[in-house]
Motif scaffolding. Structure first.
Motif, PDB file in Angstrom:
ATOM      1  N   LEU A  92      -8.529  56.996  -8.700  1.00 14.66           N
ATOM      2  CA  LEU A  92      -9.439  57.852  -9.124  1.00 14.66           C
ATOM      3  C   LEU A  92      -9.370  59.027  -8.265  1.00 14.66           C
ATOM      4  O   LEU A  92      -8.458  59.059  -7.118  1.00 14.66           O
ATOM      5  N   LEU A  93      -9.747  60.581  -8.729  1.00 16.02           N
ATOM      6  CA  LEU A  93      -8.941  61.748  -7.944  1.00 16.02           C
ATOM      7  C   LEU A  93     -10.914  62.548  -7.501  1.00 16.02           C
ATOM      8  O   LEU A  93     -11.526  62.350  -8.252  1.00 16.02           O
ATOM      9  N   ILE A  94     -10.571  61.818  -6.002  1.00 20.07           N
ATOM     10  CA  ILE A  94     -11.995  62.093  -5.240  1.00 20.07           C
ATOM     11  C   ILE A  94     -12.036  63.483  -4.925  1.00 20.07           C
ATOM     12  O   ILE A  94     -10.441  64.094  -4.493  1.00 20.07           O
ATOM     13  N   TYR A  95     -12.912  64.809  -5.363  1.00 21.62           N
ATOM     14  CA  TYR A  95     -12.800  65.767  -4.888  1.00 21.62           C
ATOM     15  C   TYR A  95     -13.939  66.296  -4.067  1.00 21.62           C
ATOM     16  O   TYR A  95     -14.745  64.990  -4.681  1.00 21.62           O
ATOM     17  N   LYS A  96     -13.532  67.023  -3.724  1.00 19.61           N
ATOM     18  CA  LYS A  96     -15.083  67.897  -3.158  1.00 19.61           C
ATOM     19  C   LYS A  96     -14.914  69.660  -3.344  1.00 19.61           C
ATOM     20  O   LYS A  96     -14.367  70.118  -3.501  1.00 19.61           O
ATOM     21  N   ILE A  97     -16.024  70.104  -3.645  1.00 24.20           N
ATOM     22  CA  ILE A  97     -16.148  71.567  -3.205  1.00 24.20           C
ATOM     23  C   ILE A  97     -16.452  72.027  -2.349  1.00 24.20           C
ATOM     24  O   ILE A  97     -18.329  71.351  -1.571  1.00 24.20           O
ATOM     25  N   ASP A  98     -16.197  72.804  -1.068  1.00 27.65           N
ATOM     26  CA  ASP A  98     -16.469  72.817   0.137  1.00 27.65           C
ATOM     27  C   ASP A  98     -16.381  74.737   0.014  1.00 27.65           C
ATOM     28  O   ASP A  98     -15.557  74.759  -0.142  1.00 27.65           O
ATOM     29  N   GLU A  99     -17.457  75.124   0.407  1.00 24.75           N
ATOM     30  CA  GLU A  99     -17.184  77.000   0.382  1.00 24.75           C
ATOM     31  C   GLU A  99     -17.035  77.542  -0.549  1.00 24.75           C
ATOM     32  O   GLU A  99     -15.613  78.386  -0.592  1.00 24.75           O
ATOM     33  N   ASP A 100     -17.121  76.968  -2.406  1.00 28.57           N
ATOM     34  CA  ASP A 100     -16.611  77.516  -3.218  1.00 28.57           C
ATOM     35  C   ASP A 100     -15.114  77.096  -3.875  1.00 28.57           C
ATOM     36  O   ASP A 100     -14.851  77.815  -4.738  1.00 28.57           O
ATOM     37  N   TYR A 177     -10.403  58.844 -13.043  1.00 30.90           N
ATOM     38  CA  TYR A 177     -12.040  59.094 -13.266  1.00 30.90           C
ATOM     39  C   TYR A 177     -11.444  60.343 -11.825  1.00 30.90           C
ATOM     40  O   TYR A 177     -11.493  59.926 -10.855  1.00 30.90           O
ATOM     41  N   PRO A 178     -12.549  60.958 -12.231  1.00 34.54           N
ATOM     42  CA  PRO A 178     -12.981  62.288 -11.491  1.00 34.54           C
ATOM     43  C   PRO A 178     -13.738  61.531 -10.509  1.00 34.54           C
ATOM     44  O   PRO A 178     -15.002  61.284 -11.305  1.00 34.54           O
ATOM     45  N   PHE A 179     -13.484  61.557  -9.038  1.00 34.48           N
ATOM     46  CA  PHE A 179     -15.027  61.175  -8.990  1.00 34.48           C
ATOM     47  C   PHE A 179     -15.507  62.695  -7.275  1.00 34.48           C
ATOM     48  O   PHE A 179     -14.842  62.912  -6.157  1.00 34.48           O
ATOM     49  N   GLN A 180     -16.713  63.076  -7.814  1.00 32.01           N
ATOM     50  CA  GLN A 180     -17.249  63.865  -6.631  1.00 32.01           C
ATOM     51  C   GLN A 180     -17.770  62.841  -5.887  1.00 32.01           C
ATOM     52  O   GLN A 180     -18.488  63.185  -5.782  1.00 32.01           O
ATOM     53  N   VAL A 181     -17.456  63.444  -4.186  1.00 27.79           N
ATOM     54  CA  VAL A 181     -18.203  63.605  -3.119  1.00 27.79           C
ATOM     55  C   VAL A 181     -18.641  64.984  -2.288  1.00 27.79           C
ATOM     56  O   VAL A 181     -18.536  65.794  -2.890  1.00 27.79           O
ATOM     57  N   THR A 182     -19.884  64.582  -2.290  1.00 25.55           N
ATOM     58  CA  THR A 182     -20.726  65.778  -0.873  1.00 25.55           C
ATOM     59  C   THR A 182     -19.184  66.209   0.285  1.00 25.55           C
ATOM     60  O   THR A 182     -18.641  65.306   0.743  1.00 25.55           O
TER      61      THR A 182
END
Length: 276
Positions: A92-100, A177-182
């Motif tokens: 798992l490629l766990i990623y987040k988008i924080d402040e762009d 798999y890419p896996f987005q978290v907030t």
């Protein structure tokens, strides 16, 4: 929870295997490959699983998370009827988008570099959360859940995990798999995480820093895809990349297998597409 000294650990693609005299079964690694296994032994002690969980060499991108199915692999001469996806590990490629900014999560594990001799020492290296199938014909989404559970038990993150498995890149028996978290889920994960027998620690790094550290890899394909065969990547290098944590300046090394996977995402798909 069992410690690193009283259990069996297995990573099929990493060559990592640690055995001790203890015979107790760690539930995290209990084998259910056949109905008769019933969790009475661990993965590595199964007499059927190692011979049937064969992997497929090659690379392909699945934008809708659908697997290609195979009967055999002509390159490594493996029969795949007991594992038609050819996948032996889910990462798992766990990623987040924080402040762009996009951030990628790594876990620290004791791993061995393939470029070294078999007697070389294992060391703490950065990799991605991962898991191997426990049951024959197990849905790879369930394997992804096992990988996720190595770092969190928070239902807020676990409950809708399948909806986030939208695509994957298949590379030499690994499905990434890419896996987005907030941002709030990322904070929850970090606050609730505790070191366990598989994952020593978890760390976030900005994608820009990771991309800046990746080496060039011109002509990364050894063979283009054909009507009847997958494209093949080159296996002539085992690069590593170092990342520095801003908090205390500590330097971490990314496992070469993980670096190769990142290079394949960059060259074969593109991170913008992969994380879209």
């Amino acid at each position: 929870m069992a410690s690193n000294n009283d259990r069996t650990t297995s990573y099929l693609e990493s060559g990592f295997s640690e055995r001790t005299a203890a015979r107790s079964v760690n539930p995290r690694y209990a084998c259910y490959w056949l109905d008769s296994c019933q969790g009475q032994h661990e993965f590595d002690d199964c007499s059927h699983r190692p011979n049937e969980l064969n992997g497929k060499l090659g690379i392909y991108y699945s934008p809708n998370a659908e697997y290609r199915l195979f009967d055999r692999d002509e390159i490594n001469r493996k029969i795949l009827t007991e594992n038609p996806t050819g996948c032996t590990m889910v990462q798992l490629l766990i990623y987040k988008i924080d402040e762009d900014a996009t951030w990628l999560l790594f876990v620290s594990k004791r791993l061995k570099e393939k470029r070294f001799q078999s007697e070389s020492m294992r060391e703490q290296l950065l990799a991605f959360p991962s898991a191997n199938p426990r049951r024959k014909f197990e849905d790879r989404a369930e394997v992804a859940l096992q990988a996720l559970k190595t770092i969190t038990d928070q239902q807020e993150i676990l409950q809708d995990y399948q909806l986030r498995l939208k695509r994957f890149l298949f590379v030499d028996a690994i499905s990434a798999y890419p896996f987005q978290v907030t941002p709030s889920e990322a904070k929850l994960l970090m606050n609730s995480y505790s070191s366990n027998d598989e994952v020593h620690s978890v760390h976030w790094f900005p994608l820009t820093e990771i991309l800046n550290g990746l080496p060039e890899w011109p002509n990364y394909l050894a063979k283009e895809q054909t009507e009847h065969g997958l494209a093949q990547i080159k296996h002539d290098r085992y690069p590593t990349v170092q990342l520095r944590r801003d908090v205390d300046g500590r330097v971490f090394t990314i496992w070469s297998v993980t670096v190769s996977l990142l290079l394949c995402i960059r060259n074969h798909v593109g991170f913008q597409e992969f994380f879209s």
